[in-house]
Design an enzyme around this catalytic site. Structure first.
Site, short mmCIF file in Angstrom:
data_model
loop_
_atom_site.label_atom_id
_atom_site.label_comp_id
_atom_site.label_asym_id
_atom_site.label_seq_id
_atom_site.Cartn_x
_atom_site.Cartn_y
_atom_site.Cartn_z
NE ARG A 145 -3.95 -2.16 2.20
CZ ARG A 145 -5.05 -2.19 1.46
NH1 ARG A 145 -5.34 -1.16 0.68
NH2 ARG A 145 -5.86 -3.23 1.48
CE LYS A 202 -7.01 -3.49 -6.17
NZ LYS A 202 -6.19 -3.33 -4.94
CG ASP A 205 -14.27 -1.94 -1.38
OD1 ASP A 205 -14.44 -3.11 -0.97
OD2 ASP A 205 -13.63 -1.09 -0.75
CE LYS A 242 -30.57 -22.99 17.48
NZ LYS A 242 -30.28 -23.99 18.53
CE1 TYR A 243 -28.82 -18.40 18.26
CE2 TYR A 243 -28.50 -20.28 16.80
CZ TYR A 243 -28.43 -19.71 18.06
OH TYR A 243 -27.97 -20.45 19.12
CG MET A 250 -14.69 -7.13 2.16
SD MET A 250 -13.38 -6.49 3.22
CE MET A 250 -12.15 -6.03 1.99
N GLY A 251 -16.65 -3.14 1.93
CA GLY A 251 -17.16 -1.94 1.28
C GLY A 251 -17.23 -0.79 2.24
NE ARG A 252 -13.27 3.70 6.42
CZ ARG A 252 -12.23 4.11 7.12
NH1 ARG A 252 -11.12 3.41 7.12
NH2 ARG A 252 -12.29 5.23 7.82
CE1 TYR A 426 -7.72 -9.31 5.28
CE2 TYR A 426 -9.06 -9.69 7.23
CZ TYR A 426 -8.10 -8.95 6.56
OH TYR A 426 -7.52 -7.87 7.15
#
Length: 554
Positions: A145, A202, A205, A242-243, A250-252, A426
């Protein structure tokens, strides 16, 4: 090395190219289009990019190759987070380079942009490349990065390029990485280095898109991977009954992944950050919206459901954004050390109460304590709250639980509520690329070299018409500056590629909005299943629902 049967089979897959790139390098010609301008701030962008601004869009067509013959030594880097298909971009680039002249060279610089600065590289060979064809991940050379944005860095890269006789550099990355590619291309042109710079789009997102870039690579595979998992959870929820499952994806900065997964799986709830911002929804309003679905389903005897939540949702909530801004100010400079030195949470809580406005403290006060504390975890390099560390899936399930307790006390809610939490990130970044991503990425790489061969720089490799069969895809290039505008970054105005957000008047969101009330109450789950690589094209080469709806094909 032991290989799985799927690994062996994928090595043998032959990616499909757009029609105009098939049949041999000597048969690829160029059609030059109209000059371009940036999406905004034209005068400022033009002034910053005098050598690369305003160039024409180009399309490759069948015809005689008129490019000048010369030996090409190309460097390539992977930049930013992993996305399925990155290996195939490099494979397509390599194959085009060698098909043009077997003496041409492709160097892979390791660990992202820092590999260019540190001169850490490998020369690709057939044997090396063949071990990565149609596979997921970025492990072929690794990624990083580091940003290429300073004069000092550009000088180092120029020396490395000169040392190896590089004629071009290909940067495979997202919006920030391709912004860096545009700046590097301008520097290389301004200093007459002779080094071209080409970008490839690339990001899983999905926020690197516009009228020219219909999809960024990796989005198809990642959303199909997440949708398979969400579908599996939906089936489990419908079996156990029951849940409620709160699933963060992902996707800030944009909610494209969440929306695509919702279109694929039809959950009871899917939050779209852009809508939250447009409606100025509060945290309480969002919790009530989810609780309404839980209540209606529970009162019908269905004490289960699925809610999809985009990773960056809290940043779209106006009151939360204001709270974060105040916290950043509260802990500016040495005050972080003062805060961290306080003996316990009670003392820190008092410090926070004193330092926030009454409005922001009212928001802070309704947050569960674990979220309050997450807001004061380790800061990012700029001293700001790391919003990605906030477990928003747990935040909303806790708030819904508290709201349902009130409704139960009032006698309106008669069901039971239990929550499970998931974060899918991930799991999709390095998946085996779908046939679509394998083809699209290979085409982007092959096309990138055609741009190099014809002498273009500061261009993005562009493959369009991608909702149709690959034979009908259109290959070409567009100046990266066309996508740029000026934005405030770290106290400075900087040229950047504009992020694409979910369009609330676009066909994908409109389809979702037209069905979500029904999905909220009824069990309307759909189960996409695993990505299919072998079989009929209508199953194996299927595009995303987002792209199909955008093109009026769904």
């Amino acid at each position: 090395m032991n290989l799985s049967p799927l690994q062996k089979a994928r090595y043998q897959y032959s990616p499909k190219l757009p029609g105009m790139l098939r049949g041999g390098i000597s048969e690829i010609s160029v059609k030059v289009g109209a000059p371009t301008e940036s999406v905004a701030d034209q005068a400022k962008i033009k002034a910053l990019f005098p050598n690369t601004y305003g160039k024409e869009e180009i399309t490759f067509v069948k015809g005689s190759n008129t490019s000048a013959a010369k030996k090409q030594v190309v460097g390539v880097i992977l930049s930013g987070g992993q996305a399925p298909g990155g290996h195939n971009v490099i494979c397509g680039l390599y194959d085009a380079i060698k098909a043009t002249d077997k003496n041409n060279v492709l160097l892979g610089f390791k660990g992202g942009p820092s590999g260019l600065i540190d001169d850490d590289f490998i020369e690709f060979t057939d044997e090396y490349i063949n071990a990565y064809r149609n596979t997921g991940g970025f492990d072929i050379i690794g990624s990083g990065r580091t940003k290429l944005e300073t004069e000092e860095q550009f000088k180092v890269v120029t020396e490395v390029a000169k040392k190896h006789g590089l004629t071009a550099i290909v940067i495979i990355g997202g919006d920030d990485s391709n912004t860096n590619a545009a700046v590097l291309a301008e520097y290389m042109a301004a200093h007459n280095t002779g080094v071209q710079v080409i970008g490839c789009p690339k990001t899983i997102d999905g926020d690197l898109k516009n009228e020219d870039i219909e999809a960024s690579f990796g989005f198809d595979t990642a959303t199909k991977t997440y949708s398979e998992l969400i579908g599996n959870i939906e089936r489990d929820a419908n079996s156990a009954k029951k849940y409620w499952h709160f699933i963060k994806v992902m996707g800030r900065s944009a909610s494209h992944v969440a929306l695509e997964c919702a279109l694929e799986t039809q959950p009871n709830i899917c939050l779209i950050g852009e809508e939250v911002a447009a409606k100025k929804m509060s945290l309480a309003a969002i919790a009530n919206y989810i609780a309404d679905s839980v209540e209606k389903r529970g009162n019908n005897g269905e004490n289960f459901g699925v809610a999809i939540i985009p990773e960056g949702i809290v940043e779209f909530v106006p009151e939360f954004s204001k709270l974060i801004a105040e916290i950043n100010e509260l802990l500016a400079g040495s005050k972080t050390e003062e805060f961290n030195a306080l003996p316990d949470w009670d003392a820190k809580y008092a410090f926070i109460k004193k330092g926030l406005s009454a409005e922001s403290f009212a928001v802070f006060e309704i947050l569960p304590q674990f979220v309050q504390q997450q807001l004061f975890l380790e800061r990012d390099p700029h001293g700001n709250v790391q919003v990605s560390l906030i477990e928003s899936e747990k935040l909303f399930s806790e708030m819904v639980k508290n709201e349902l307790a009130k409704r139960k006390a009032a006698g309106t809610y008669k069901g039971k509520f239990g929550a499970q939490h998931h974060f899918f990130g991930y799991e999709g970044r390095c998946a085996f690329p779908s046939n679509f991503d394998a083809d699209y990425c290979y085409s982007l790489g092959y096309n990138a070299f055609m741009l190099i061969q014809y002498g273009y720089t500061g261009y993005l490799s562009k493959v369009s018409n991608i909702s149709k069969p690959a034979e009908e895809w259109v290959a070409g290039g567009m100046p990266i500056t066309k996508m740029m505008n000026m934005e405030r970054r770290n106290g400075e105005d900087k040229p950047v590629i504009r992020k694409a957000l979910v369009e609330l008047d676009g066909a994908p969101f409109k389809f979702f909005a037209a069905h979500r009330e029904e999905w909220a109450v009824k069990t309307s789950f759909t189960y996409p299943g695993a990505i299919q690589y072998f079989g009929p094209a209508e199953v194996c080469d299927l595009t995303t629902r987002t792209l199909a709806l955008e093109k009026g094909q769904d």
